[in-house]
Design a protein around this motif. Sequence first.
Motif, PDB file in Angstrom:
ATOM      1  N   UNK A  18       0.859  -1.184   0.000  1.00  0.00           N
ATOM      2  CA  UNK A  18       0.000   0.000   0.000  1.00  0.00           C
ATOM      3  C   UNK A  18       0.896   1.235   0.000  1.00  0.00           C
ATOM      4  N   UNK A  19       0.853   1.970  -1.098  1.00  0.00           N
ATOM      5  CA  UNK A  19       1.662   3.175  -1.261  1.00  0.00           C
ATOM      6  C   UNK A  19       0.725   4.378  -1.317  1.00  0.00           C
ATOM      7  N   UNK A  20       1.199   5.484  -1.897  1.00  0.00           N
ATOM      8  CA  UNK A  20       0.349   6.661  -2.108  1.00  0.00           C
ATOM      9  C   UNK A  20       0.956   7.500  -3.216  1.00  0.00           C
ATOM     10  N   UNK A  21       0.112   7.952  -4.127  1.00  0.00           N
ATOM     11  CA  UNK A  21       0.564   8.778  -5.248  1.00  0.00           C
ATOM     12  C   UNK A  21       0.654  10.234  -4.802  1.00  0.00           C
ATOM     13  N   UNK A  22       1.513  10.467  -3.812  1.00  0.00           N
ATOM     14  CA  UNK A  22       1.791  11.800  -3.294  1.00  0.00           C
ATOM     15  C   UNK A  22       3.252  12.070  -3.628  1.00  0.00           C
ATOM     16  N   UNK A  23       3.519  12.858  -4.672  1.00  0.00           N
ATOM     17  CA  UNK A  23       4.866  12.930  -5.191  1.00  0.00           C
ATOM     18  C   UNK A  23       5.193  11.620  -5.884  1.00  0.00           C
TER      19      UNK A  23
END
Length: 457
Positions: A18-23
């Motif tokens: 689980x990642x995040x497309x923040x930058x």
Amino acid sequence: MPYLDSPAGAGPARVAIVSASVGAGHDGAAAELARRLTARGVAVDRFDFLDLLPARLGTLLGGTYHQLLTHAPWAYQRIYATTERPGRGRVSNAVLRAAEHRALRALRPGTRAVVATYPLAGQVLGALRRDGRLTVPVLTYLTDFSVHPLWVAPGVDTHLALHPIPAGQAEACGAHRVLTRGPVVDPRFGPATPQARRAARTRFGLPPHGPLALLVAGSWGVGPVEQAAARIRACGAAVPVVVCGRNQALADRLRAAGTGHVFGWVDDMPGLMHAADVLVQNAGGLTSLEAFASGLPVASYGCIPGHGRTNAAALDAAGLATWIRHADDLGPVLTGLLDGPAGSAQRAAGLALFARGDADGPAAAILDAARRPTPGRGGVTVRVRPERVPAAPVTPAVTAAASGPGAAAVPVRAGRAQRRTALVLAAALATTLLAGPDSTEDAVARGGTHLLHDLDL
């Protein structure tokens, strides 16, 4: 109602990340971990934490983060400092509880371990693990050299650190079981031969001779990049080569100001690093790790608030990147990194980060957790109610190349009044989700009111 169980011995190992497309840094680390696990025969599911938030809050959160860094970095610094205090309020708890339900429904039966590469994802997964709804090991891969308290969540079985300094910070924040397993970067990053260096300079249209300083500012191109480029050019230590990410307006301004080598989004960053002699950065994230793997000395300058400054301090303490705090020091430091013993020491220290090798790196630790029951922590099965198992996982995490200003929900090109309102709401939302006030009204009071008093648009 009975649960669907996936025993540890059935079928190929499956891991969720689980990642995040923040930058781009969180997704970049997730992509490389996924590549390494897949090479070991592991089935990998990737999820974007922003997709797990309800009511499109994820899109709004990513956009507000970008807006604050671009237009009100001091407000982001204030929020970053606020979130160092423990505890969350009713609103943030409700939002993250909704993400807990969505995350649990997204996990496929047979999942043996879950990995977070984003701090709020670790908070959600840790809560699921702590109360027994998630019965497989949870690991958090710390992508930065400094550890904000949000990175550490009760319930997470293992925190994987890049270096002893972030490992010590994680332990000081109360992390359960911290392992130092080194960084993960794309294997294309490595020291350049003289032939590769010449070829890269030709390919990018760069001067064949003389030192080049590669100036980067993340996928969003934030921070005082124009001032840094002008300072590098004026000091004469090296020719600046600037990467603006997806910030086309920044690239246009730099070219208009006379900076001769300006790039937008670059797909071949390994090649561009082969062409360069030193890296100047302002965030201390994935690009710094790629530079270390490439054998480049690194300087931190014009650092963005929050994690940019704390990463700069940690990298400096580790002897990996010199933190330049004053403009007058830029020329002497770059000269020393290019030609002096400081540069040689930093190159050696950066390459030493990767001496452990992949066989004993973060992916190996994840696979080890997926194969072994965790004593006293509930075994290695995923328990999901049958009616809640989705036909397909939540929308997979977008790649680093797909993240950027286009994801922002708040318009970048707005009038003064509209931008003022947008930034107030941005601070309110960020404070609500991160700092944890007890109501949205409190968020506006604590975050937005500061903007109303301080913003001069």
